[in-house]
Design a protein around this motif. Structure first.
Motif, PDB file in Angstrom:
ATOM      1  N   ILE A   1       0.833  -1.201   0.000  1.00 55.02           N
ATOM      2  CA  ILE A   1       0.000   0.000   0.000  1.00 55.02           C
ATOM      3  C   ILE A   1       0.871   1.257   0.000  1.00 55.02           C
ATOM      4  N   VAL A   2       1.969   1.224   0.746  1.00 51.34           N
ATOM      5  CA  VAL A   2       2.856   2.389   0.814  1.00 51.34           C
ATOM      6  C   VAL A   2       3.395   2.734  -0.575  1.00 51.34           C
ATOM      7  N   GLN A   3       3.728   1.730  -1.349  1.00 51.72           N
ATOM      8  CA  GLN A   3       4.234   1.947  -2.712  1.00 51.72           C
ATOM      9  C   GLN A   3       3.134   2.555  -3.587  1.00 51.72           C
ATOM     10  N   LEU A   4       1.910   2.086  -3.428  1.00 55.80           N
ATOM     11  CA  LEU A   4       0.790   2.640  -4.194  1.00 55.80           C
ATOM     12  C   LEU A   4       0.529   4.091  -3.807  1.00 55.80           C
ATOM     13  N   CYS A   5       0.644   4.392  -2.523  1.00 55.71           N
ATOM     14  CA  CYS A   5       0.444   5.763  -2.053  1.00 55.71           C
ATOM     15  C   CYS A   5       1.462   6.697  -2.679  1.00 55.71           C
ATOM     16  N   GLU A   6       2.688   6.269  -2.752  1.00 54.39           N
ATOM     17  CA  GLU A   6       3.728   7.095  -3.366  1.00 54.39           C
ATOM     18  C   GLU A   6       3.469   7.286  -4.859  1.00 54.39           C
ATOM     19  N   HIS A   7       3.087   6.212  -5.523  1.00 54.00           N
ATOM     20  CA  HIS A   7       2.872   6.263  -6.969  1.00 54.00           C
ATOM     21  C   HIS A   7       1.684   7.153  -7.341  1.00 54.00           C
ATOM     22  N   TYR A   8       0.581   7.024  -6.588  1.00 56.68           N
ATOM     23  CA  TYR A   8      -0.639   7.752  -6.929  1.00 56.68           C
ATOM     24  C   TYR A   8      -0.821   9.047  -6.135  1.00 56.68           C
ATOM     25  N   SER A   9       0.116   9.353  -5.265  1.00 54.70           N
ATOM     26  CA  SER A   9       0.060  10.569  -4.439  1.00 54.70           C
ATOM     27  C   SER A   9      -1.219  10.645  -3.606  1.00 54.70           C
ATOM     28  N   VAL A  10      -1.498   9.566  -2.897  1.00 48.86           N
ATOM     29  CA  VAL A  10      -2.626   9.524  -1.966  1.00 48.86           C
ATOM     30  C   VAL A  10      -2.119   9.062  -0.606  1.00 48.86           C
ATOM     31  N   GLU A  11      -2.912   9.306   0.415  1.00 44.19           N
ATOM     32  CA  GLU A  11      -2.559   8.929   1.773  1.00 44.19           C
ATOM     33  C   GLU A  11      -2.969   7.480   2.044  1.00 44.19           C
ATOM     34  N   VAL A  12      -2.295   6.860   2.994  1.00 42.06           N
ATOM     35  CA  VAL A  12      -2.637   5.497   3.409  1.00 42.06           C
ATOM     36  C   VAL A  12      -4.074   5.459   3.919  1.00 42.06           C
ATOM     37  N   SER A  13      -4.502   6.541   4.553  1.00 44.20           N
ATOM     38  CA  SER A  13      -5.868   6.608   5.090  1.00 44.20           C
ATOM     39  C   SER A  13      -6.912   6.435   3.991  1.00 44.20           C
ATOM     40  N   PHE A  14      -6.604   6.881   2.764  1.00 44.17           N
ATOM     41  CA  PHE A  14      -7.539   6.711   1.645  1.00 44.17           C
ATOM     42  C   PHE A  14      -7.780   5.225   1.384  1.00 44.17           C
ATOM     43  N   PHE A  15      -6.707   4.441   1.364  1.00 48.49           N
ATOM     44  CA  PHE A  15      -6.854   2.997   1.160  1.00 48.49           C
ATOM     45  C   PHE A  15      -7.582   2.349   2.334  1.00 48.49           C
ATOM     46  N   ASN A  16      -7.316   2.820   3.548  1.00 42.70           N
ATOM     47  CA  ASN A  16      -8.008   2.288   4.716  1.00 42.70           C
ATOM     48  C   ASN A  16      -9.500   2.572   4.647  1.00 42.70           C
TER      49      ASN A  16
ATOM     50  N   HIS B   1     -12.012  10.166  -6.900  1.00 46.60           N
ATOM     51  CA  HIS B   1     -11.726  10.941  -5.683  1.00 46.60           C
ATOM     52  C   HIS B   1     -10.994  12.245  -6.003  1.00 46.60           C
ATOM     53  N   GLN B   2      -9.966  12.170  -6.812  1.00 44.76           N
ATOM     54  CA  GLN B   2      -9.130  13.348  -7.070  1.00 44.76           C
ATOM     55  C   GLN B   2      -9.757  14.316  -8.068  1.00 44.76           C
ATOM     56  N   GLU B   3     -10.313  13.806  -9.149  1.00 40.79           N
ATOM     57  CA  GLU B   3     -10.823  14.687 -10.190  1.00 40.79           C
ATOM     58  C   GLU B   3     -12.207  15.242  -9.880  1.00 40.79           C
ATOM     59  N   LEU B   4     -13.012  14.457  -9.184  1.00 38.20           N
ATOM     60  CA  LEU B   4     -14.375  14.899  -8.879  1.00 38.20           C
ATOM     61  C   LEU B   4     -14.549  15.298  -7.422  1.00 38.20           C
ATOM     62  N   ASN B   5     -13.490  15.107  -6.624  1.00 35.54           N
ATOM     63  CA  ASN B   5     -13.510  15.462  -5.204  1.00 35.54           C
ATOM     64  C   ASN B   5     -14.656  14.766  -4.468  1.00 35.54           C
ATOM     65  N   ILE B   6     -14.786  13.467  -4.701  1.00 32.30           N
ATOM     66  CA  ILE B   6     -15.849  12.674  -4.098  1.00 32.30           C
ATOM     67  C   ILE B   6     -15.247  11.831  -2.970  1.00 32.30           C
ATOM     68  N   ASN B   7     -15.956  11.792  -1.830  1.00 34.01           N
ATOM     69  CA  ASN B   7     -15.477  11.009  -0.691  1.00 34.01           C
ATOM     70  C   ASN B   7     -15.714   9.513  -0.910  1.00 34.01           C
ATOM     71  N   THR B   8     -15.254   8.706   0.041  1.00 31.82           N
ATOM     72  CA  THR B   8     -15.321   7.244  -0.162  1.00 31.82           C
ATOM     73  C   THR B   8     -16.755   6.723  -0.221  1.00 31.82           C
ATOM     74  N   GLU B   9     -17.674   7.342   0.513  1.00 37.22           N
ATOM     75  CA  GLU B   9     -19.073   6.914   0.426  1.00 37.22           C
ATOM     76  C   GLU B   9     -19.621   7.182  -0.975  1.00 37.22           C
ATOM     77  N   GLY B  10     -19.245   8.331  -1.535  1.00 37.98           N
ATOM     78  CA  GLY B  10     -19.651   8.660  -2.898  1.00 37.98           C
ATOM     79  C   GLY B  10     -18.998   7.755  -3.919  1.00 37.98           C
ATOM     80  N   ILE B  11     -17.740   7.404  -3.670  1.00 36.28           N
ATOM     81  CA  ILE B  11     -17.033   6.482  -4.568  1.00 36.28           C
ATOM     82  C   ILE B  11     -17.751   5.150  -4.601  1.00 36.28           C
TER      83      ILE B  11
END
Length: 99
Positions: free
Chosen positions: A9-24, A58-68
């Motif tokens: 997950i840490v590698q994915l976070c670095e690659h996609y520029s997202v936080e670990v909390s997003f995956f959680n 999430h990034q382009e439409l600024n939608i939270n995880t419930e919306g996703i």
């Protein structure tokens, strides 16, 4: 379970520029399955395309995880309906060719 089929997950976070909390959060919503081995969290490589879609939503439409979750379910339903429509078109062609 082969570890080579999993991506940290840490590698994915670095690659996609997202936080670990997003995956959680995606995991808590039931959208992805995270495997933890020796204190490291992993995602199966087969889910990368789904995660990429979720990150874009999430990034382009600024939608939270419930919306996703809602959007992703609707996209899956659209794909299912499109497949059903294609099958029906093919069956209809069979009948049209008989006449």
């Amino acid at each position: 379970m082969k570890l080579k089929d999993f991506i940290p997950i840490v590698q994915l976070c670095e690659h996609y520029s997202v936080e670990v909390s997003f995956f959680n959060e995606l995991h808590e919503e039931g959208l992805i399955s995270i495997t933890t081995l020796e204190k490291t969290s992993y995602l199966h490589q087969d889910k990368i395309s789904d995660v990429e879609k979720m990150i874009r939503i999430h990034q382009e439409l600024n939608i939270n995880t419930e919306g996703i979750d809602a959007v992703f379910n609707l996209l899956n339903k659209i794909d299912s309906l499109q497949n059903e429509l294609n099958k029906l078109h093919n069956r209809l062609r069979l009948y049209e060719n008989d006449f």
